[in-house]
Scaffold this motif. Structure first.
Motif, PDB file in Angstrom:
ATOM      1  N   LYS A  84      56.795  53.722  41.068  1.00 24.89           N
ATOM      2  CA  LYS A  84      57.057  52.848  39.927  1.00 24.89           C
ATOM      3  C   LYS A  84      58.566  52.691  39.758  1.00 24.89           C
ATOM      4  CE  LYS A  84      52.968  54.116  37.208  1.00 24.89           C
ATOM      5  NZ  LYS A  84      52.519  54.726  35.929  1.00 24.89           N
ATOM      6  N   PRO A  85      59.002  51.647  39.117  1.00 22.11           N
ATOM      7  CA  PRO A  85      58.188  50.508  38.665  1.00 22.11           C
ATOM      8  C   PRO A  85      57.849  49.582  39.830  1.00 22.11           C
ATOM      9  CG  PRO A  85      60.475  50.066  38.164  1.00 22.11           C
ATOM     10  CD  PRO A  85      60.446  51.448  38.760  1.00 22.11           C
ATOM     11  N   VAL A  86      56.731  48.884  39.717  1.00 19.36           N
ATOM     12  CA  VAL A  86      56.286  47.956  40.757  1.00 19.36           C
ATOM     13  C   VAL A  86      56.063  46.590  40.122  1.00 19.36           C
ATOM     14  CG1 VAL A  86      53.870  48.606  40.463  1.00 19.36           C
ATOM     15  CG2 VAL A  86      54.611  47.546  42.590  1.00 19.36           C
ATOM     16  N   THR A  87      56.501  45.564  40.768  1.00 20.55           N
ATOM     17  CA  THR A  87      56.364  44.203  40.224  1.00 20.55           C
ATOM     18  C   THR A  87      54.995  43.630  40.592  1.00 20.55           C
ATOM     19  OG1 THR A  87      57.267  43.122  42.182  1.00 20.55           O
ATOM     20  CG2 THR A  87      58.838  43.861  40.490  1.00 20.55           C
ATOM     21  N   VAL A  88      54.645  42.542  39.891  1.00 21.70           N
ATOM     22  CA  VAL A  88      53.397  41.842  40.185  1.00 21.70           C
ATOM     23  C   VAL A  88      53.415  41.324  41.613  1.00 21.70           C
ATOM     24  CG1 VAL A  88      52.019  39.795  39.633  1.00 21.70           C
ATOM     25  CG2 VAL A  88      52.935  41.211  37.786  1.00 21.70           C
ATOM     26  N   SER A  89      54.539  40.857  42.027  1.00 26.28           N
ATOM     27  CA  SER A  89      54.670  40.312  43.384  1.00 26.28           C
ATOM     28  C   SER A  89      54.463  41.393  44.433  1.00 26.28           C
ATOM     29  CB  SER A  89      56.045  39.661  43.550  1.00 26.28           C
ATOM     30  OG  SER A  89      56.220  39.223  44.883  1.00 26.28           O
ATOM     31  N   GLU A  90      55.098  42.545  44.210  1.00 27.88           N
ATOM     32  CA  GLU A  90      54.960  43.651  45.156  1.00 27.88           C
ATOM     33  C   GLU A  90      53.521  44.142  45.229  1.00 27.88           C
ATOM     34  OE1 GLU A  90      59.419  45.659  44.828  1.00 27.88           O
ATOM     35  OE2 GLU A  90      57.787  46.335  43.508  1.00 27.88           O
ATOM     36  N   LEU A  91      52.916  44.251  44.056  1.00 30.53           N
ATOM     37  CA  LEU A  91      51.528  44.729  44.016  1.00 30.53           C
ATOM     38  C   LEU A  91      50.586  43.703  44.658  1.00 30.53           C
ATOM     39  CD1 LEU A  91      49.645  47.002  43.171  1.00 30.53           C
ATOM     40  CD2 LEU A  91      49.447  45.940  40.909  1.00 30.53           C
ATOM     41  N   SER A  92      50.921  42.415  44.468  1.00 29.10           N
ATOM     42  CA  SER A  92      50.085  41.368  45.067  1.00 29.10           C
ATOM     43  C   SER A  92      50.131  41.439  46.589  1.00 29.10           C
ATOM     44  CB  SER A  92      50.548  39.980  44.595  1.00 29.10           C
ATOM     45  OG  SER A  92      50.358  39.845  43.203  1.00 29.10           O
ATOM     46  N   GLU A  93      51.356  41.624  47.107  1.00 29.41           N
ATOM     47  CA  GLU A  93      51.492  41.741  48.568  1.00 29.41           C
ATOM     48  C   GLU A  93      50.722  42.937  49.102  1.00 29.41           C
ATOM     49  OE1 GLU A  93      55.558  41.810  49.669  1.00 29.41           O
ATOM     50  OE2 GLU A  93      55.980  39.772  48.954  1.00 29.41           O
ATOM     51  N   LEU A  94      50.791  44.017  48.344  1.00 31.96           N
ATOM     52  CA  LEU A  94      50.066  45.225  48.760  1.00 31.96           C
ATOM     53  C   LEU A  94      48.568  44.985  48.754  1.00 31.96           C
ATOM     54  CD1 LEU A  94      50.006  48.208  49.511  1.00 31.96           C
ATOM     55  CD2 LEU A  94      50.152  48.768  47.065  1.00 31.96           C
ATOM     56  N   LEU A  95      48.088  44.304  47.735  1.00 33.84           N
ATOM     57  CA  LEU A  95      46.643  44.040  47.649  1.00 33.84           C
ATOM     58  C   LEU A  95      46.175  43.073  48.737  1.00 33.84           C
ATOM     59  CD1 LEU A  95      46.160  43.846  43.769  1.00 33.84           C
ATOM     60  CD2 LEU A  95      45.198  45.553  45.324  1.00 33.84           C
ATOM     61  N   ILE A  96      47.073  42.156  49.121  1.00 36.65           N
ATOM     62  CA  ILE A  96      46.709  41.244  50.222  1.00 36.65           C
ATOM     63  C   ILE A  96      46.519  42.023  51.520  1.00 36.65           C
ATOM     64  CG2 ILE A  96      47.607  39.405  51.710  1.00 36.65           C
ATOM     65  CD1 ILE A  96      48.878  38.182  49.178  1.00 36.65           C
ATOM     66  N   SER A  97      47.432  42.967  51.769  1.00 36.41           N
ATOM     67  CA  SER A  97      47.305  43.781  52.987  1.00 36.41           C
ATOM     68  C   SER A  97      46.056  44.658  52.934  1.00 36.41           C
ATOM     69  CB  SER A  97      48.567  44.635  53.188  1.00 36.41           C
ATOM     70  OG  SER A  97      48.695  45.583  52.146  1.00 36.41           O
ATOM     71  N   VAL A  98      45.749  45.163  51.720  1.00 35.38           N
ATOM     72  CA  VAL A  98      44.524  45.964  51.559  1.00 35.38           C
ATOM     73  C   VAL A  98      43.288  45.099  51.787  1.00 35.38           C
ATOM     74  CG1 VAL A  98      43.137  47.305  49.937  1.00 35.38           C
ATOM     75  CG2 VAL A  98      45.620  47.609  50.003  1.00 35.38           C
ATOM     76  N   ARG A  99      43.347  43.870  51.264  1.00 36.61           N
ATOM     77  CA  ARG A  99      42.227  42.942  51.459  1.00 36.61           C
ATOM     78  C   ARG A  99      41.977  42.691  52.944  1.00 36.61           C
ATOM     79  NH1 ARG A  99      43.700  37.076  50.013  1.00 36.61           N
ATOM     80  NH2 ARG A  99      44.631  37.358  52.093  1.00 36.61           N
TER      81      ARG A  99
END
Length: 541
Positions: free
Chosen positions: A105-120
């Motif tokens: 932390k802290p993590v931005t929405v953009s960073e978390l979105s990129e991470l979730l895309i890779s997880v997806r």
């Protein structure tokens, strides 16, 4: 879409994540939020998620404990840890619990979105792999019977004899088979009376009898250990046994045979024959047991089916001696010529018994049968019949022989052939004999006035022996030659006495008697009157 659970003890962070993330665009569904690991564990009991995003420091159950729980009970869920602590121990434990990512932390929405895309992408790839594995498993299960049958046929045909024993057992285990023992033995099972069954079931497929047999044996042996049932490339049912004691195994095989025979005969009208091969001490040599089991079934040709053939009960083929059937063939041909039906059956049966006792192979037996057929064919050709009829009959016999599968059946075909030839000979002989008798009667009618006419005279003219002529003449006229000649002479004498005034000595000469006194004696014996008495009586009328 993939489902996400967010776990954090701060309500503002939970709301911010829930509201600000564009879940649908990222390919996710926000499944829920929990304030600590304990609530998350309870949530998972009722709801399935694909991804958990969790804080580390929380009351009751922290993020690492939650990760541990997920790793143990929900190994397919991906865990992402969000932490404000850059501690090596935290990261070390996260790796241990196979946490997908550890984000500070802290993590931005953009960073978390990129991470979730890779997880997806990871989840999608894993999903495809699972689907492919599932398809492969489905195909494997679907094709398991074929895979089993293929491998078992390979080992009985010696394609794996160079392998180690444990390798064969391992492969069998992969195919869901388990078989053990100090000895192994193959039993080849043949279905009997298949043609009769198919004739009564016209729409049935040709391999239905074999399928019925396989299923009955498979059902019977499914309850027994150390036995495998399958089919070879010839559609015969094969049983592979593993066992420790020979006596127990022999009893077991007899029991299985009798039980199967009872079912298949009673329900379907079929029969079975077992061929038992040599025992072997290793599955790497099971091909030898199969070869001997298949070879012992050749004796089915000699002895017929519906029985058990054990290779141990038969002599080695190289010890079989040839037999001389020339004398028996001469006896058989003589019996055919004189139309002695019982002798034909007896001699032929004795010949077949000699072939059985010799235990020779089917191919050798056919050599002997061909000799018999050749001699019978030569006899048939010598008869007064057309070449077309002879050839047609010989072809018919050969076709019948090709259809039969046992020596007993072949014996019936050859016996009928013998009786067919014997019947033709008897019929032609009867026709010839009848013609000879008719010729003799005509000869008497034309030469009764010849005083030198005798049995010897007519036999010389007909080129036939007196004894044979006497028997056929009596058979077809009901009287002897002398009786027929005397009858003809007396009838002619009566005719002359009635219509003329010739003297007795003149009449005697006209009907073939040189001595009138002898004529008078014969006439009185025949008519009860002397010639003069017969003449006076006739003229008074």
């Amino acid at each position: 879409m993939y489902k996400v659970l967010f776990v954090d003890d701060e309500a503002l962070i939970r709301d911010a994540i829930r509201i600000n993330m564009k879940w649908n665009e990222l390919g996710y569904e926000f499944a829920g939020a929990c304030k600590n690991g304990k609530d998350a564990i309870e949530f998972l009991k009722e709801n399935y998620v694909d991804v958990i995003i969790t804080d580390v420091c929380m009351p009751f159950v922290d993020g690492l404990e939650l990760s541990k729980h997920v790793h143990e009970f929900y190994p397919d869920i991906k865990v992402i840890i969000l932490s404000g602590y850059n501690e090596f121990e935290y990261a070390k434990k996260a790796v241990k619990y196979q946490v997908l990512d550890y984000v500070l932390k802290p993590v931005t929405v953009s960073e978390l979105s990129e991470l979730l895309i890779s997880v997806r992408d990871i989840l999608t790839e894993e999903k495809k792999k699972k689907e492919n594995i599932s398809k492969l498993k489905g195909a494997y299960i679907k094709n398991l019977p074929i895979l089993r049958n293929t491998y078992l046929n390979q080992i009985i045909n010696g394609l794996h004899k160079e392998q180690y024993e444990y390798e064969i057992h391992k492969k069998l285990e992969e195919l869901h088979y388990a078989i053990n023992g100090d000895y192994y033995k193959i039993v080849v099972v043949m279905v009997e009376k298949a043609e009769e069954f198919l004739q009564t079931t016209p729409r049935a497929k040709k391999d239905l009898p074999s399928f019925i047999l396989f299923n009955i044996l498979n059902e019977l042996l499914s309850r027994q250990e150390n036995s495998i049932v399958f089919q070879d490339i010839h559609n015969n049912t094969i049983i592979l046994f593993g066992y420790k004691q020979e006596s127990e195994q022999a009893s077991k095989i007899n029991e299985i045979y009798n039980e199967c025979k009872k079912i298949i005969e009673g329900s379907f009208g079929l029969g079975i024959t077992f061929g038992l091969g040599h025992k072997v001490t290793s599955l790497t040599h099971i091909n030898k047991s199969y070869e001997s089991a298949a070879s012992v079934l050749e004796y089915r040709f000699l002895y017929g089916g519906n029985r058990i053939f054990d290779i141990c009960d038969f002599v080695k083929k190289d010890t079989i001696k040839n037999i001389d059937i020339s004398k028996d063939i001469k006896r058989l041909l003589l019996a055919v010529k004189i139309n002695s039906i019982e002798d034909v059956k007896t001699i032929l049966h004795e010949m077949m018994q000699d072939l059985r006792k010799s235990q020779m192979t089917q191919s050798k037996v056919y050599v002997y049968l061909q000799i018999i057929l050749f001699e019978l064919g030569s006899l048939l050709e010598s008869l007064d019949s057309t070449e077309e009829d002879t050839t047609k009959k010989q072809e018919e016999i050969l076709q019948l022989l090709m259809k039969e599968s046992t020596l007993e059946d072949l014996e019936k075909v050859i016996c009928n052939y013998c009786l067919y030839i014997a019947g033709i000979m008897a019929e032609q002989r009867d026709g010839f004999d009848k013609r000879q008798a008719i010729i003799a009667k005509d000869y008497i009618d034309k030469n009764y006035d010849n005083p030198d006419l005798s049995l010897q005279t007519i036999c010389n003219d007909l080129s036939i022996s007196m004894s044979y002529f006497s028997s056929i003449f009596k058979k077809y006229t009901g009287e002897t030659f002398v009786e027929a000649l005397t009858k003809k002479r007396m009838q002619k004498a009566m005719e002359i006495l009635t219509n003329t005034s010739l003297r007795v000595y003149e009449i005697a000469e006209k009907v073939g008697y040189n001595d009138p006194h002898y004529f008078t004696t014969i006439f009185k014996k025949y008519s009860g009157m002397t010639p003069k008495e017969f003449s006076r009586k006739g003229k008074r009328k």
